[in-house]
Motif scaffolding. Structure first.
Motif, PDB file in Angstrom:
ATOM      1  N   TRP A   1       0.797 -47.830  48.453  1.00 23.46           N
ATOM      2  CA  TRP A   1       1.693 -48.484  49.400  1.00 23.46           C
ATOM      3  C   TRP A   1       2.598 -49.521  48.735  1.00 23.46           C
ATOM      4  O   TRP A   1       3.593 -49.938  49.299  1.00 23.46           O
ATOM      5  N   ARG A   2       2.230 -49.927  47.506  1.00 23.31           N
ATOM      6  CA  ARG A   2       3.092 -50.893  46.821  1.00 23.31           C
ATOM      7  C   ARG A   2       4.477 -50.315  46.523  1.00 23.31           C
ATOM      8  O   ARG A   2       5.443 -51.046  46.360  1.00 23.31           O
ATOM      9  N   SER A   3       4.544 -48.967  46.455  1.00 21.72           N
ATOM     10  CA  SER A   3       5.838 -48.330  46.173  1.00 21.72           C
ATOM     11  C   SER A   3       6.825 -48.518  47.310  1.00 21.72           C
ATOM     12  O   SER A   3       8.030 -48.350  47.124  1.00 21.72           O
ATOM     13  N   PHE A   4       6.317 -48.845  48.499  1.00 21.37           N
ATOM     14  CA  PHE A   4       7.236 -49.116  49.606  1.00 21.37           C
ATOM     15  C   PHE A   4       7.886 -50.489  49.430  1.00 21.37           C
ATOM     16  O   PHE A   4       9.050 -50.679  49.782  1.00 21.37           O
ATOM     17  N   LEU A   5       7.114 -51.444  48.912  1.00 17.59           N
ATOM     18  CA  LEU A   5       7.600 -52.817  48.808  1.00 17.59           C
ATOM     19  C   LEU A   5       8.263 -53.085  47.467  1.00 17.59           C
ATOM     20  O   LEU A   5       9.300 -53.763  47.391  1.00 17.59           O
ATOM     21  N   THR A   6       7.645 -52.582  46.404  1.00 18.00           N
ATOM     22  CA  THR A   6       8.205 -52.810  45.058  1.00 18.00           C
ATOM     23  C   THR A   6       8.286 -51.483  44.305  1.00 18.00           C
ATOM     24  O   THR A   6       7.453 -51.182  43.440  1.00 18.00           O
ATOM     25  N   PRO A   7       9.243 -50.645  44.666  1.00 15.43           N
ATOM     26  CA  PRO A   7       9.376 -49.350  43.989  1.00 15.43           C
ATOM     27  C   PRO A   7       9.624 -49.524  42.491  1.00 15.43           C
ATOM     28  O   PRO A   7      10.392 -50.406  42.080  1.00 15.43           O
ATOM     29  N   LYS A   8       8.939 -48.695  41.696  1.00 17.94           N
ATOM     30  CA  LYS A   8       9.023 -48.829  40.233  1.00 17.94           C
ATOM     31  C   LYS A   8       9.548 -47.536  39.627  1.00 17.94           C
ATOM     32  O   LYS A   8       8.991 -46.460  39.860  1.00 17.94           O
ATOM     33  N   LEU A   9      10.645 -47.663  38.868  1.00 16.65           N
ATOM     34  CA  LEU A   9      11.219 -46.500  38.190  1.00 16.65           C
ATOM     35  C   LEU A   9      11.659 -46.946  36.794  1.00 16.65           C
ATOM     36  O   LEU A   9      12.740 -47.511  36.619  1.00 16.65           O
ATOM     37  N   ARG A  10      10.802 -46.699  35.796  1.00 15.23           N
ATOM     38  CA  ARG A  10      11.086 -47.140  34.424  1.00 15.23           C
ATOM     39  C   ARG A  10      11.858 -46.031  33.694  1.00 15.23           C
ATOM     40  O   ARG A  10      11.299 -44.970  33.420  1.00 15.23           O
ATOM     41  N   ILE A  11      13.122 -46.306  33.418  1.00 13.27           N
ATOM     42  CA  ILE A  11      13.975 -45.260  32.839  1.00 13.27           C
ATOM     43  C   ILE A  11      14.137 -45.396  31.323  1.00 13.27           C
ATOM     44  O   ILE A  11      14.749 -44.541  30.696  1.00 13.27           O
ATOM     45  N   HIS A  12      13.593 -46.474  30.736  1.00 16.48           N
ATOM     46  CA  HIS A  12      13.775 -46.685  29.296  1.00 16.48           C
ATOM     47  C   HIS A  12      12.453 -46.655  28.532  1.00 16.48           C
ATOM     48  O   HIS A  12      12.355 -47.197  27.430  1.00 16.48           O
ATOM     49  N   GLN A  13      11.434 -46.062  29.105  1.00 15.92           N
ATOM     50  CA  GLN A  13      10.129 -46.042  28.427  1.00 15.92           C
ATOM     51  C   GLN A  13       9.666 -44.611  28.137  1.00 15.92           C
ATOM     52  O   GLN A  13       8.474 -44.320  28.170  1.00 15.92           O
ATOM     53  N   GLY A  14      10.591 -43.735  27.932  1.00 21.59           N
ATOM     54  CA  GLY A  14      10.230 -42.369  27.553  1.00 21.59           C
ATOM     55  C   GLY A  14      10.234 -41.406  28.732  1.00 21.59           C
ATOM     56  O   GLY A  14      10.184 -41.807  29.900  1.00 21.59           O
ATOM     57  N   ARG A  15      10.309 -40.120  28.394  1.00 20.48           N
ATOM     58  CA  ARG A  15      10.407 -39.088  29.424  1.00 20.48           C
ATOM     59  C   ARG A  15       9.147 -38.993  30.271  1.00 20.48           C
ATOM     60  O   ARG A  15       9.199 -38.797  31.479  1.00 20.48           O
ATOM     61  N   LYS A  16       7.999 -39.136  29.618  1.00 20.14           N
ATOM     62  CA  LYS A  16       6.742 -39.020  30.351  1.00 20.14           C
ATOM     63  C   LYS A  16       6.601 -40.104  31.424  1.00 20.14           C
ATOM     64  O   LYS A  16       6.231 -39.827  32.568  1.00 20.14           O
TER      65      LYS A  16
ATOM     66  N   LEU B   1       9.081 -41.803  32.811  1.00 20.59           N
ATOM     67  CA  LEU B   1      10.108 -41.592  33.836  1.00 20.59           C
ATOM     68  C   LEU B   1       9.683 -40.500  34.822  1.00 20.59           C
ATOM     69  O   LEU B   1       9.824 -40.660  36.038  1.00 20.59           O
ATOM     70  N   LEU B   2       9.131 -39.400  34.297  1.00 21.97           N
ATOM     71  CA  LEU B   2       8.692 -38.308  35.170  1.00 21.97           C
ATOM     72  C   LEU B   2       7.558 -38.771  36.081  1.00 21.97           C
ATOM     73  O   LEU B   2       7.539 -38.455  37.281  1.00 21.97           O
ATOM     74  N   ALA B   3       6.609 -39.526  35.508  1.00 20.22           N
ATOM     75  CA  ALA B   3       5.475 -40.005  36.302  1.00 20.22           C
ATOM     76  C   ALA B   3       5.950 -40.932  37.418  1.00 20.22           C
ATOM     77  O   ALA B   3       5.509 -40.818  38.575  1.00 20.22           O
ATOM     78  N   ASP B   4       6.865 -41.837  37.107  1.00 22.44           N
ATOM     79  CA  ASP B   4       7.385 -42.764  38.127  1.00 22.44           C
ATOM     80  C   ASP B   4       8.154 -42.008  39.210  1.00 22.44           C
ATOM     81  O   ASP B   4       8.026 -42.311  40.405  1.00 22.44           O
ATOM     82  N   LEU B   5       8.967 -41.046  38.787  1.00 23.24           N
ATOM     83  CA  LEU B   5       9.727 -40.255  39.771  1.00 23.24           C
ATOM     84  C   LEU B   5       8.787 -39.494  40.692  1.00 23.24           C
ATOM     85  O   LEU B   5       8.978 -39.457  41.917  1.00 23.24           O
ATOM     86  N   HIS B   6       7.765 -38.883  40.112  1.00 25.52           N
ATOM     87  CA  HIS B   6       6.806 -38.081  40.887  1.00 25.52           C
ATOM     88  C   HIS B   6       6.065 -38.966  41.894  1.00 25.52           C
ATOM     89  O   HIS B   6       5.936 -38.605  43.070  1.00 25.52           O
ATOM     90  N   LYS B   7       5.602 -40.112  41.440  1.00 21.88           N
ATOM     91  CA  LYS B   7       4.849 -41.005  42.327  1.00 21.88           C
ATOM     92  C   LYS B   7       5.737 -41.576  43.426  1.00 21.88           C
ATOM     93  O   LYS B   7       5.370 -41.596  44.596  1.00 21.88           O
ATOM     94  N   LEU B   8       6.911 -42.037  43.024  1.00 20.25           N
ATOM     95  CA  LEU B   8       7.832 -42.657  43.995  1.00 20.25           C
ATOM     96  C   LEU B   8       8.253 -41.639  45.065  1.00 20.25           C
ATOM     97  O   LEU B   8       8.257 -41.934  46.268  1.00 20.25           O
ATOM     98  N   SER B   9       8.594 -40.434  44.623  1.00 20.22           N
ATOM     99  CA  SER B   9       8.993 -39.390  45.578  1.00 20.22           C
ATOM    100  C   SER B   9       7.841 -39.051  46.502  1.00 20.22           C
ATOM    101  O   SER B   9       8.023 -38.866  47.714  1.00 20.22           O
ATOM    102  N   GLY B  10       6.638 -38.970  45.941  1.00 17.08           N
ATOM    103  CA  GLY B  10       5.477 -38.612  46.748  1.00 17.08           C
ATOM    104  C   GLY B  10       5.177 -39.638  47.818  1.00 17.08           C
ATOM    105  O   GLY B  10       4.914 -39.296  48.977  1.00 17.08           O
ATOM    106  N   VAL B  11       5.239 -40.908  47.440  1.00 20.53           N
ATOM    107  CA  VAL B  11       4.916 -41.967  48.407  1.00 20.53           C
ATOM    108  C   VAL B  11       5.930 -41.994  49.547  1.00 20.53           C
ATOM    109  O   VAL B  11       5.571 -42.065  50.718  1.00 20.53           O
ATOM    110  N   TRP B  12       7.207 -41.919  49.194  1.00 21.86           N
ATOM    111  CA  TRP B  12       8.236 -41.979  50.234  1.00 21.86           C
ATOM    112  C   TRP B  12       8.308 -40.690  51.058  1.00 21.86           C
ATOM    113  O   TRP B  12       8.950 -40.646  52.106  1.00 21.86           O
TER     114      TRP B  12
END
Length: 389
Positions: free
Chosen positions: A169-184, A186-197
């Motif tokens: 539920w923290r992704s609703f309040l403080t969404p996290k998308l790290r785009i400068h820490q490697g492809r892995k 970035l993919l993990a953050d995108l997957h989690k963020l998309s899933g939560v929303w």
């Protein structure tokens, strides 16, 4: 009771998703396109647009059917369909040179804008998404079962994903998308963020998909969810004189049947109507009303063409629980409950869900490629050490 580790839930989350990844991704993409198939048709086919420059009122479908009958005197008009106000109405008919045809009739001007004898883009996308164009045999399609069974995997992916992703539920309040820490990362953050929303959207797709699976089982088992209209009694048919080869004309016209339907249900808006297929058949009229969550076929009437009797009628107020499920599933699944705006919301989340299946597969690929390389390097190191000894 032994505590199940997070690693187990993570592995289960992957295994319920990955084996059917390609099929699931395909179903997500075709469903996303199907949601806006009416709008794509409007954009790509000018003949499907119900242009109304003079702001004329829409003609009743009975009048549109008469227009087609006058244009094609030898044709047999069988029924009509209505769609959104910006799309033309469709009158279905057959003729000597047309086994089945659809006339695109502008409901405001009465102009026949196109005759279509093939499958429409809307019908193609709905069929591709719903049963992958597998043939129907004996009342069921293998493709329909394949698509519906995806709801089980989707629900399992949702549950295991929420277990793995603690404090999601923290992704609703403080969404996290790290785009400068490697492809892995970035993919993990995108997957989690998309899933939560998309939790609400995945839940709706899962539940409605499960309902479609139950519905398929009912069809396969010849269990009727809604009763069939009765056949007209032979005694009510007009007497045909010996040697008279002409077919009798119905005592009640289709326009009068439509009026009877609107008398019974004042809010009735015809969406799919058919004329009798034989002398003991009835007018069948399906339409929508003022109920937000019900589909465009939630009002149903069968009207006797010889007597004008309303032989059967149903509406949301008289439905059983199972019938209600059947009539609210489509608006929830395709997002039609609020018109074009909810369709676009469903379209966007359909894209997100399609993207989730792709990012999930990419994450799985990166993880396994790395594990494979590490295992290969370890094996080579062991081999070299053995040779040195």
């Amino acid at each position: 009771m032994a505590k199940i580790s997070n690693r187990f839930w993570f592995m289960l989350h992957g295994w319920v998703s990955l084996p059917i990844w390609l099929l699931f991704c395909f179903i997500c993409i075709t469903g996303t396109v199907a949601v806006v198939s009416h709008e794509i048709t409007w954009l790509t086919n000018p003949q499907s647009r119900a242009v109304n420059p003079d702001d004329l009122p829409a003609k009743p479908v009975s009048e549109l059917m008469t227009i087609v009958e006058e244009r094609y005197p030898s044709a047999a008009v069988t029924g009509a369909m209505t769609f959104e106000s910006y799309l033309v109405n469709v009158v279905m008919f057959s003729d000597t040179d047309k086994p089945f045809a659809m006339a695109y009739v502008n409901q405001y001007t009465g102009e026949i804008q196109q005759i279509n004898q093939g499958i429409t883009f809307i019908g193609f996308m709905r069929s591709l998404h719903s049963w992958l164009l597998f043939p129907w045999r004996g009342g069921y399609s293998v493709g329909y079962y394949l698509v519906c069974s995806m709801a089980l995997f989707m629900l399992a992916s949702l549950v295991t994903g929420l277990i793995v992703y603690k404090r999601f539920w923290r992704s609703f309040l403080t969404p996290k998308l790290r785009i400068h820490q490697g492809r892995k990362t970035l993919l993990a953050d995108l997957h989690k963020l998309s899933g939560v929303w998309s939790i609400w959207f995945i839940a709706i797709m899962s539940v409605t998909g499960l309902w479609y699976l139950v519905q398929a089982i009912f069809w396969h088992a010849d269990i009727d969810i809604e009763p069939h209209a009765p056949l007209i009694e032979a005694a009510q048919l007009p007497v045909i004189q010996k040697g008279d080869t002409s077919s009798a004309t119905a005592s009640v016209s289709f326009a009068e049947a439509l009026t009877l339907a609107q008398t019974r249900f004042p809010e009735f808006k015809a969406s799919y109507v058919t004329k009798p297929e034989h002398s003991r058949d009835m007018y069948h009229l399906s339409g929508s009303g003022d109920h937000l969550f019900y589909d465009q076929y939630s009002y149903n009437l069968s009207i006797n063409p010889w007597t004008g009797e309303v032989a059967s009628a149903s509406s949301p107020e008289t439905m059983t629980g199972i019938q209600t499920l059947m009539h609210i599933a489509d608006p929830l699944h395709y997002g039609t409950l609020g018109g074009i705006w909810t369709k676009f919301i469903w379209f966007i989340f359909g894209l997100i869900l399609s993207g989730m299946s792709i990012t999930g597969f990419m994450m799985w690929g990166l993880r396994n490629v790395r594990a494979f390389k590490q295992a290969e390097e370890k094996y080579l190191a062991t081999e070299m050490l053995g040779e040195m000894r």
